[in-house]
Design an enzyme around this catalytic site. Structure first.
Site, PDB file in Angstrom:
ATOM      1  N   TYR A 152       0.833  -1.211   0.000  1.00 41.48           N
ATOM      2  CA  TYR A 152       0.000   0.000   0.000  1.00 41.48           C
ATOM      3  C   TYR A 152       0.862   1.254   0.000  1.00 41.48           C
ATOM      4  CZ  TYR A 152      -2.698   3.874   1.886  1.00 41.48           C
ATOM      5  OH  TYR A 152      -3.245   5.119   2.093  1.00 41.48           O
ATOM      6  N   ILE A 193      -8.918   3.214  15.877  1.00 41.40           N
ATOM      7  CA  ILE A 193      -9.745   3.894  16.875  1.00 41.40           C
ATOM      8  C   ILE A 193     -11.156   3.313  16.935  1.00 41.40           C
ATOM      9  CG2 ILE A 193     -10.906   6.096  17.370  1.00 41.40           C
ATOM     10  CD1 ILE A 193      -8.246   7.484  17.045  1.00 41.40           C
ATOM     11  N   ARG A 215       1.142   6.900  16.756  1.00 41.04           N
ATOM     12  CA  ARG A 215       0.498   7.534  15.612  1.00 41.04           C
ATOM     13  C   ARG A 215       0.137   8.973  15.961  1.00 41.04           C
ATOM     14  NH1 ARG A 215       2.502   3.791  13.677  1.00 41.04           N
ATOM     15  NH2 ARG A 215       1.603   2.157  12.332  1.00 41.04           N
TER      16      ARG A 215
END
Length: 328
Positions: A152, A193, A215
């Site tokens: 990705y 999350i 993050r």
């Protein structure tokens, strides 16, 4: 840019960030054309969760970014293109890298060609903080080295570089926004999350991967604003970070969410949720000073406020989530 009565194409409009960008544009009075991946059920992803008035204000275009003719038609007659369309799931890219490359790289080339052909005034291209890989220094500015640690991320590096090459070769009026870990209402359990919140609300344990990874989380309404600012920015040929400028570990995040929902349940590490060792991005922490100086954008919603809004939204939309399922 004043978006009142401006015609804007949003690719990836049915996605998490894309649907919030569409809402922001509608609020600013834009005429929005939403490029949505065709499916036989005629579902429109997260756009189906918008109000009826909002949905009625959108011109839908069903297609596939890999089809250059469809992309060319979709871009006809618009003033601005916000290109958010992509295959974004990292675990999916391990299994189907060719699909990811074709959509993210060739799809971006098709968009760039269509913008050139129609003489469109502005293209905003979407990158990702994953292109940086694990931080070599923090905070990470736009000069940080790029590292293809997953198929990705490699596909997005290639897409970013295609936009750069079109700017250098053809003066394509493009600017690239590089978001850091957006979160908020409507996000799927593909992301960490909503995964933590959903399990914290409804399960007896929270199952995660790497708890030590950090993050830089940005509330989705702030991220959406960054795209509108980029469309209005006088500069082109730039890459601009859009992050909150802080870091938190996944383990600390899970503890925070547990306290916010009021349930003290164990956190366990599951092997199937870990990335391959060399593919793991251990640290992301943005320097978004350029966004503020160049286009007047900075994140405004604190992590606590954003989490509170997201938790409340997920409580009200329980039926949309399956807490026991690992979504790739």
């Amino acid at each position: 840019m004043n978006f009142k009565n401006k015609s804007v194409l949003v690719t990836g409009a049915s996605g998490f960030i894309g649907s919030h960008v569409v809402q922001a544009l509608l609020h600013e009075g834009a005429n929005v054309r939403a490029f949505v991946h065709y499916n036989s059920m005629n579902t429109k992803g997260y756009l189906d969760q918008l109000t009826k008035d909002e949905q009625n204000g959108i011109e839908m275009y069903m297609g596939d970014l890999k089809d250059p003719h469809g992309v060319m038609n979709a871009c006809k007659g618009v003033d601005t293109v916000l290109h958010l369309g992509a295959l974004i799931a990292i675990p999916y890219s391990y299994v189907n890298p060719t699909d990811v490359v074709q959509t993210n790289v060739l799809g971006t080339v098709n968009i760039a060609q269509a913008v050139r052909h129609h003489g469109i005034a502005r293209l905003v291209h979407t990158s990702t903080s994953e292109t940086y890989g694990t931080a070599q220094y923090v905070p990470m500015d736009e000069t940080h080295p790029l590292q293809g640690q997953s198929p990705y991320s490699a596909s997005k590096i290639a897409a970013d570089k295609m936009i750069e090459s079109f700017y250098c070769s053809y003066e394509l009026p493009a600017i690239t926004v590089r978001p850091f870990n957006a979160y908020g209402p409507r996000q799927s359990m593909r992301a960490v999350i909503p995964t933590i919140i959903n399990q914290a609300l409804h399960e007896d344990e929270i199952r995660l991967g790497n708890l030590k990874a950090t993050r830089d989380f940005t509330y989705v309404e702030d991220t959406a604003r960054a795209f509108l600012h980029a469309a209005s920015c006088p500069s082109v040929g730039e890459v601009i970070n859009a992050g909150s400028g802080f870091e938190i570990s996944i383990g600390e995040l899970a503890e925070k969410i547990k306290k916010m929902v009021g349930r003290d349940i164990p956190i366990t590490v599951k092997q199937d949720r870990l990335r391959p060792e060399k593919s793991e991005v251990d640290r992301l922490f943005s320097n978004s000073d350029k966004a503020q100086s160049m286009m007047g954008w900075k994140a405004q919603v604190s992590l606590d406020e954003g989490l509170s809004r997201t938790i409340e939204w997920m409580k009200q939309h329980k039926s949309l989530f399956r807490p026991d399922e690992y979504v790739v």
